[in-house]
Motif scaffolding. Sequence first.
Motif, PDB file in Angstrom:
ATOM      1  N   THR A  56       0.847  -1.187   0.000  1.00 31.98           N
ATOM      2  CA  THR A  56       0.000   0.000   0.000  1.00 31.98           C
ATOM      3  C   THR A  56       0.885   1.239   0.000  1.00 31.98           C
ATOM      4  OG1 THR A  56      -1.954   1.018   1.028  1.00 31.98           O
ATOM      5  CG2 THR A  56      -0.220   0.254   2.518  1.00 31.98           C
ATOM      6  N   ARG A  90       1.142   5.562   1.262  1.00 33.78           N
ATOM      7  CA  ARG A  90       0.660   6.784   1.917  1.00 33.78           C
ATOM      8  C   ARG A  90       1.703   7.873   1.691  1.00 33.78           C
ATOM      9  NH1 ARG A  90      -2.882   3.696   2.287  1.00 33.78           N
ATOM     10  NH2 ARG A  90      -4.370   3.312   3.987  1.00 33.78           N
ATOM     11  N   TRP A  91       1.238   9.078   1.366  1.00 36.46           N
ATOM     12  CA  TRP A  91       2.127  10.232   1.278  1.00 36.46           C
ATOM     13  C   TRP A  91       1.901  11.064   2.523  1.00 36.46           C
ATOM     14  CZ3 TRP A  91       2.228  15.481   1.518  1.00 36.46           C
ATOM     15  CH2 TRP A  91       3.343  16.142   0.976  1.00 36.46           C
ATOM     16  N   GLU A  92       2.961  11.235   3.301  1.00 38.31           N
ATOM     17  CA  GLU A  92       2.815  11.976   4.551  1.00 38.31           C
ATOM     18  C   GLU A  92       4.176  12.484   4.996  1.00 38.31           C
ATOM     19  OE1 GLU A  92       0.144  10.539   7.863  1.00 38.31           O
ATOM     20  OE2 GLU A  92       2.093  10.282   8.854  1.00 38.31           O
ATOM     21  N   GLY A 118       3.135  14.382  10.869  1.00 33.64           N
ATOM     22  CA  GLY A 118       2.740  13.018  10.533  1.00 33.64           C
ATOM     23  C   GLY A 118       2.480  12.163  11.763  1.00 33.64           C
ATOM     24  N   THR A 144       1.275   5.750  10.568  1.00 37.34           N
ATOM     25  CA  THR A 144       1.518   5.604   9.134  1.00 37.34           C
ATOM     26  C   THR A 144       2.739   4.744   8.884  1.00 37.34           C
ATOM     27  OG1 THR A 144       0.535   7.767   8.720  1.00 37.34           O
ATOM     28  CG2 THR A 144       1.933   6.858   6.983  1.00 37.34           C
ATOM     29  N   LEU A 175       2.666   1.067   6.891  1.00 38.88           N
ATOM     30  CA  LEU A 175       3.452   0.767   5.701  1.00 38.88           C
ATOM     31  C   LEU A 175       4.481  -0.331   5.971  1.00 38.88           C
ATOM     32  CD1 LEU A 175       3.871   4.347   4.227  1.00 38.88           C
ATOM     33  CD2 LEU A 175       2.323   2.539   3.501  1.00 38.88           C
ATOM     34  N   TYR A 177       7.006   5.327   3.261  1.00 39.90           N
ATOM     35  CA  TYR A 177       6.873   4.397   2.138  1.00 39.90           C
ATOM     36  C   TYR A 177       8.246   3.920   1.676  1.00 39.90           C
ATOM     37  CZ  TYR A 177       5.678   2.616  -2.502  1.00 39.90           C
ATOM     38  OH  TYR A 177       5.550   1.829  -3.631  1.00 39.90           O
ATOM     39  N   ASP A 209      -5.605   9.778  -8.306  1.00 46.89           N
ATOM     40  CA  ASP A 209      -4.799  10.639  -7.435  1.00 46.89           C
ATOM     41  C   ASP A 209      -4.010  11.685  -8.220  1.00 46.89           C
ATOM     42  OD1 ASP A 209      -5.691   9.320  -5.203  1.00 46.89           O
ATOM     43  OD2 ASP A 209      -3.928   8.019  -5.034  1.00 46.89           O
TER      44      ASP A 209
END
Length: 229
Positions: A85, A87-89, A94, A98, A102, A147, A188
């Motif tokens: 998966t 996630r951009w954070e 943050g 998260t 990941l 990520y 996205d």
Amino acid sequence: MNLQGKRIAVTGAAGSLGAAVVRAALDAGATVAAIDHAPATGAEMKNLHEFGGVDLSSSEAAERTFRAVGEKLGGLDALVNVAGTFRWEKLEGGKLATWDLLFNVNLRTAVASCMAALPLLVQSKAGRVVNIGAAGAIKAGAGMGAYAASKAGVFKLTEALAEELKDRGVTANAILPTTIDTPANRKDMPDADFSRWVKPAQIAGIILFLLSDRAQAITGALIPVAGRT
């Protein structure tokens, strides 16, 4: 690519890339165990066996599932770890959750699956492991820390596994794609040039080569698949 007689397990089989790998493997003559966290679809296809509702971040669930896969397929020749998966954070503002997410989905599932599948793979005459890393893990950008760290872990898992198994007939390699052309990524990034992205079928073709007998000499490789990005 001819994979007649090969028994292949694909994790993350319900996603865009996982589904492409499953289709390509079936077309090449393999018998496929399609494993996913999502419930099984109930699809009935020759040589396809679904294992749905599986949390591969649990070692117990992974071991139980791969025992069932081995019994259903009569063994196992290859494992393709697609489950993952994104996630951009940014780190500032943050959440540790998260990073945990990941790590669990991108790395822990691959580790647990490898551990559970290895007793079957070493019994194969030409066992194969292919993991999905990410080109973005080579140098992390802003918002990509969690990520990239999880996918960098996939790199090291692959390298260590290749060294561990190089004298036992099992190879381990990783694919490092850039942005994959999936419905989620198009949603996205609606203004992007989708024609430059890597197609799931293109990645599946490279994976099938690594699963084939022709790729016996390749192990420990981290293979960039960049398309035109």
